[in-house]
Write a protein that holds these residues in place. Structure first.
Motif, PDB file in Angstrom:
ATOM      1  N   ARG A   1      17.892  -4.897  -0.305  1.00  0.00           N
ATOM      2  CA  ARG A   1      17.764  -3.431  -0.280  1.00  0.00           C
ATOM      3  C   ARG A   1      16.336  -2.967  -0.560  1.00  0.00           C
ATOM      4  N   SER A   2      15.396  -3.882  -0.714  1.00  0.00           N
ATOM      5  CA  SER A   2      14.071  -3.554  -1.236  1.00  0.00           C
ATOM      6  C   SER A   2      13.004  -3.556  -0.155  1.00  0.00           C
ATOM      7  N   LEU A   3      12.024  -2.686  -0.337  1.00  0.00           N
ATOM      8  CA  LEU A   3      10.910  -2.582   0.606  1.00  0.00           C
ATOM      9  C   LEU A   3       9.633  -2.258  -0.169  1.00  0.00           C
ATOM     10  N   LEU A   4       8.584  -3.004   0.091  1.00  0.00           N
ATOM     11  CA  LEU A   4       7.287  -2.759  -0.549  1.00  0.00           C
ATOM     12  C   LEU A   4       6.554  -1.666   0.220  1.00  0.00           C
ATOM     13  N   VAL A   5       6.251  -0.558  -0.459  1.00  0.00           N
ATOM     14  CA  VAL A   5       5.596   0.568   0.217  1.00  0.00           C
ATOM     15  C   VAL A   5       4.260   0.956  -0.418  1.00  0.00           C
ATOM     16  N   GLY A   6       4.015   0.541  -1.676  1.00  0.00           N
ATOM     17  CA  GLY A   6       2.829   0.994  -2.385  1.00  0.00           C
ATOM     18  C   GLY A   6       3.184   2.109  -3.354  1.00  0.00           C
ATOM     19  N   ASP A   7       2.205   2.542  -4.103  1.00  0.00           N
ATOM     20  CA  ASP A   7       2.438   3.499  -5.184  1.00  0.00           C
ATOM     21  C   ASP A   7       2.036   4.910  -4.761  1.00  0.00           C
ATOM     22  N   LEU A   8       2.965   5.851  -4.926  1.00  0.00           N
ATOM     23  CA  LEU A   8       2.706   7.236  -4.524  1.00  0.00           C
ATOM     24  C   LEU A   8       1.602   7.890  -5.344  1.00  0.00           C
ATOM     25  N   MET A   9       1.380   7.445  -6.566  1.00  0.00           N
ATOM     26  CA  MET A   9       0.314   8.036  -7.372  1.00  0.00           C
ATOM     27  C   MET A   9      -1.064   7.785  -6.755  1.00  0.00           C
ATOM     28  N   VAL A  10      -1.211   6.673  -6.037  1.00  0.00           N
ATOM     29  CA  VAL A  10      -2.472   6.412  -5.337  1.00  0.00           C
ATOM     30  C   VAL A  10      -2.655   7.443  -4.230  1.00  0.00           C
ATOM     31  N   ASP A  11      -1.582   7.739  -3.493  1.00  0.00           N
ATOM     32  CA  ASP A  11      -1.649   8.763  -2.443  1.00  0.00           C
ATOM     33  C   ASP A  11      -2.166  10.077  -3.015  1.00  0.00           C
ATOM     34  N   THR A  12      -1.555  10.510  -4.114  1.00  0.00           N
ATOM     35  CA  THR A  12      -1.901  11.806  -4.692  1.00  0.00           C
ATOM     36  C   THR A  12      -3.324  11.809  -5.229  1.00  0.00           C
ATOM     37  N   LEU A  13      -3.673  10.779  -5.981  1.00  0.00           N
ATOM     38  CA  LEU A  13      -4.997  10.723  -6.599  1.00  0.00           C
ATOM     39  C   LEU A  13      -6.096  10.722  -5.544  1.00  0.00           C
TER      40      LEU A  13
ATOM     41  N   GLU B   1     -15.275  -4.727 -10.993  1.00  0.00           N
ATOM     42  CA  GLU B   1     -14.408  -3.649 -10.575  1.00  0.00           C
ATOM     43  C   GLU B   1     -12.956  -3.951 -10.956  1.00  0.00           C
ATOM     44  N   PRO B   2     -12.165  -2.914 -11.241  1.00  0.00           N
ATOM     45  CA  PRO B   2     -10.753  -3.157 -11.568  1.00  0.00           C
ATOM     46  C   PRO B   2      -9.976  -3.623 -10.340  1.00  0.00           C
ATOM     47  N   PRO B   3      -8.861  -4.331 -10.533  1.00  0.00           N
ATOM     48  CA  PRO B   3      -8.043  -4.757  -9.402  1.00  0.00           C
ATOM     49  C   PRO B   3      -7.360  -3.556  -8.751  1.00  0.00           C
ATOM     50  N   THR B   4      -6.827  -3.766  -7.559  1.00  0.00           N
ATOM     51  CA  THR B   4      -6.187  -2.678  -6.814  1.00  0.00           C
ATOM     52  C   THR B   4      -4.786  -3.110  -6.362  1.00  0.00           C
ATOM     53  N   PRO B   5      -3.845  -3.233  -7.311  1.00  0.00           N
ATOM     54  CA  PRO B   5      -2.516  -3.737  -6.962  1.00  0.00           C
ATOM     55  C   PRO B   5      -1.549  -2.684  -6.456  1.00  0.00           C
ATOM     56  N   PHE B   6      -1.965  -1.418  -6.394  1.00  0.00           N
ATOM     57  CA  PHE B   6      -1.006  -0.343  -6.155  1.00  0.00           C
ATOM     58  C   PHE B   6      -1.004   0.207  -4.732  1.00  0.00           C
ATOM     59  N   GLY B   7      -1.675  -0.473  -3.831  1.00  0.00           N
ATOM     60  CA  GLY B   7      -1.583  -0.060  -2.434  1.00  0.00           C
ATOM     61  C   GLY B   7      -2.781   0.718  -1.950  1.00  0.00           C
ATOM     62  N   ASP B   8      -2.653   1.216  -0.714  1.00  0.00           N
ATOM     63  CA  ASP B   8      -3.782   1.796   0.004  1.00  0.00           C
ATOM     64  C   ASP B   8      -3.728   3.305   0.141  1.00  0.00           C
ATOM     65  N   GLY B   9      -2.801   3.961  -0.547  1.00  0.00           N
ATOM     66  CA  GLY B   9      -2.718   5.414  -0.450  1.00  0.00           C
ATOM     67  C   GLY B   9      -1.889   5.914   0.705  1.00  0.00           C
ATOM     68  N   ALA B  10      -1.119   5.051   1.347  1.00  0.00           N
ATOM     69  CA  ALA B  10      -0.281   5.456   2.483  1.00  0.00           C
ATOM     70  C   ALA B  10       1.201   5.223   2.203  1.00  0.00           C
ATOM     71  N   ALA B  11       1.592   5.236   0.940  1.00  0.00           N
ATOM     72  CA  ALA B  11       2.983   4.961   0.587  1.00  0.00           C
ATOM     73  C   ALA B  11       3.929   6.015   1.156  1.00  0.00           C
ATOM     74  N   ALA B  12       3.555   7.284   1.074  1.00  0.00           N
ATOM     75  CA  ALA B  12       4.455   8.348   1.532  1.00  0.00           C
ATOM     76  C   ALA B  12       4.752   8.222   3.023  1.00  0.00           C
ATOM     77  N   ALA B  13       3.749   7.878   3.813  1.00  0.00           N
ATOM     78  CA  ALA B  13       3.972   7.717   5.261  1.00  0.00           C
ATOM     79  C   ALA B  13       4.967   6.597   5.519  1.00  0.00           C
ATOM     80  N   ARG B  14       4.846   5.491   4.791  1.00  0.00           N
ATOM     81  CA  ARG B  14       5.789   4.378   4.974  1.00  0.00           C
ATOM     82  C   ARG B  14       7.205   4.793   4.559  1.00  0.00           C
ATOM     83  N   ILE B  15       7.297   5.526   3.465  1.00  0.00           N
ATOM     84  CA  ILE B  15       8.607   5.945   2.970  1.00  0.00           C
ATOM     85  C   ILE B  15       9.311   6.847   3.973  1.00  0.00           C
ATOM     86  N   VAL B  16       8.622   7.857   4.462  1.00  0.00           N
ATOM     87  CA  VAL B  16       9.249   8.804   5.385  1.00  0.00           C
ATOM     88  C   VAL B  16       9.610   8.119   6.700  1.00  0.00           C
TER      89      VAL B  16
END
Length: 371
Positions: free
Chosen positions: A162-174, A333-348
C-alpha cells in the motif's frame, strides 16, 4: 476528482499548502475540513493567509481537551460531513488527533483514505503521536511516505503493497515560499530579533511529555536559561498554560520568551539562528533543510535522517542541553533525504490515477492496494 483534506494543526497546514495548490492547478474539487485543534490565530489562520490556502469549507471547532475527549468531538462532527460529501479520497496528514479522528471516521464509512507522511516511527508508544501514526497507517488505503526510511518501516509492518515513496511536502512548501521572496528573510525577520541583533538560538517546547510533567518542564526551562547564547523561546499556548499552572517563569539567564510566529517569519528566524532547540517533529526537518543544527529534547525521533553527522542530536536529559548547543557546527552541507520539492505533484497524480481506475472501497474492509 473530489478530495477532502482533514487538518487541524500548524504542521498540517504547511503540508496542506502544496497539495491545495496542486489540486487547484488540475481543477479538482478540494474540500478542506479544519478540526479546530489549533485555533490560535498565529497557529492557524495566519498559515492559511500566508500560504495562500483556501479558507476551510468546514470548521469543527473542536478546541482544546485531552486526547480522548478531543478526538471524540472530532469524530462526532466529522461523521455527517463525510456522509454528505462522499469524497473520492479523504486525505489525512501526519500524526495529530485530527489525523486519528479523520482516519476512524472515514474508515467507518468505508471511504478511501490516503495518509500523507506515512511510515514515521519513534518506537515510543507513550507518545500520542506514535499511537496516532500506527492507526493512520494500518487503516489507510494508500500510504504516501516522505523518505526511504519510512518505506522500510512500512514494509517491516507488512504494509509495502500500500506504500509509495513521494518525498516530503514540507520541502515543497519551504522551497516555494523561499522562491517567492526576492531577498530571503529581508522583511520577514520578526521584530524581536530585529531589535536584538547578534547570535541566538531558537526554541520551541510543546509536546505533552515535556509540558505536562512539572519537574521535567522546570528542568527544561532551567536548561534553556543556562545555554551559552540568548535563547528565544516561542511560547506555544500549551506551554504557557502549564507554566502558569506550575508557577514556572519564562525569563532569566539566556531565556527570552516570544509569541509563536507566522510561517514566513518562523522560517526567517530559523534560517538566521545558530541552532534550534525543540521537541517538535517537523522543525527537526526544517532545520536540516535550512542547514541549522538542532538539539531535540527527546530520547528518540521519528526523523532519524536528521541525526546524520550531528546535524540533530537527541538530548533526553535537559541538564546536557547547554553542552549540546555549544557543539561545533557540522562540516560540509547537510544531507537531503526529504526529496526534491515535487511531492504534491506525485501525490495528486497517484490519487487521480487510482480514482480513474474505478471505485475504491476502504482498506479497513480488507482491500489490497498496490503502489
Amino acid at each position: 476528482m473530489k478530495v477532502l483534506s482533514v487538518v487541524g494543526a500548524r504542521p498540517q497546514f504547511v503540508k496542506l499548502a502544496p497539495v491545495a495548490w496542486q489540486l487547484a492547478l488540475g481543477g479538482d474539487e478540494h474540500l478542506i475540513v479544519h478540526t479546530g485543534q489549533h485555533y490560535d490565530h498565529l497557529l492557524s489562520r495566519s498559515f492559511f493567509d500566508e500560504l495562500g490556502i483556501p479558507l476551510p469549507d468546514v470548521n469543527l471547532e473542536a478546541g482544546s481537551a485531552g486526547q480522548a475527549a478531543q478526538t471524540s468531538r472530532m469524530l462526532a462532527a466529522l461523521d455527517p460531513v463525510l456522509a454528505r460529501e462522499r469524497p473520492d479520497w479523504v486525505l489525512t496528514y501526519g500524526d495529530t488527533n485530527s489525523t486519528l479522528a479523520a482516519t476512524l471516521a472515514a474508515a467507518a464509512q468505508e471511504l478511501p483514505i490516503a495518509h500523507l507522511e506515512a511510515g514515521l516511527r519513534s518506537f515510543d508508544r507513550t507518545m500520542p503521536e506514535e499511537r496516532n501514526r500506527l492507526v493512520a497507517d494500518h487503516l489507510a488505503d494508500l500510504l504516501l511516505a516522505p523518505t526511504a526510511v519510512a518505506m522500510t518501516q512500512l514494509a517491516a509492518e507488512g504494509l509495502a503493497a500500500r506504500s509509495l515513496l513521494v518525498g516530503d511536502l514540507m520541502v515543497d512548501t519551504l522551497r516555494t515560499i523561499r522562491d517567492r521572496t526576492a531577498q530571503p528573510g529581508e522583511e520577514r525577520l520578526p521584530p524581536f530579533l530585529a531589535r536584538h541583533p547578534g547570535p541566538y538560538l531558537l526554541a520551541t517546547v510543546h509536546r505533552q511529555a515535556t509540558t505536562d510533567d512539572p519537574d521535567r518542564l522546570a528542568a527544561v526551562v532551567a536548561a534553556l536559561a543556562a545555554c551559552p547564547k540568548p535563547v528565544w523561546l516561542l511560547v506555544h499556548p500549551r506551554l504557557a498554560a502549564r507554566c502558569r499552572q506550575f508557577g514556572i517563569g519564562l525569563s532569566g539567564g539566556s531565556l527570552r520568551a516570544a509569541d509563536p510566529l507566522p510561517y514566513r517569519s518562523m522560517i526567517a528566524a530559523l534560517a538566521g539562528a545558530d541552532g534550534l532547540i525543540t521537541d517538535s517533529g517537523g522543525l527537526q526537518k526544517e532545520a536540516l533543510i535550512l542547514g541549522v543544527p538542532c538539539s531535540t529534547l527527546r530520547a528518540g525521533t521519528e526523523w532519524p535522517e536528521t541525526l546524520h553527522d550531528g546535524w540533530n542530536v537527541l538530548v533526553p536529559d535537559p541538564r546536557e542541553l547547554p553542552g549540546a548547543v555549544a557543539r561545533p557546527r557540522p562540516a560540509g552541507e547537510p544531507p537531503t533525504p526529504f526529496g526534491d520539492g515535487a511531492a504534491a505533484a506525485r501525490i495528486v497524480t497517484e490519487l487521480a490515477a487510482r480514482t480513474d481506475a474505478g471505485p475504491v472501497t476502504s482498506g479497513a474492509a480488507g482491500r489490497t492496494v498496490t503502489a
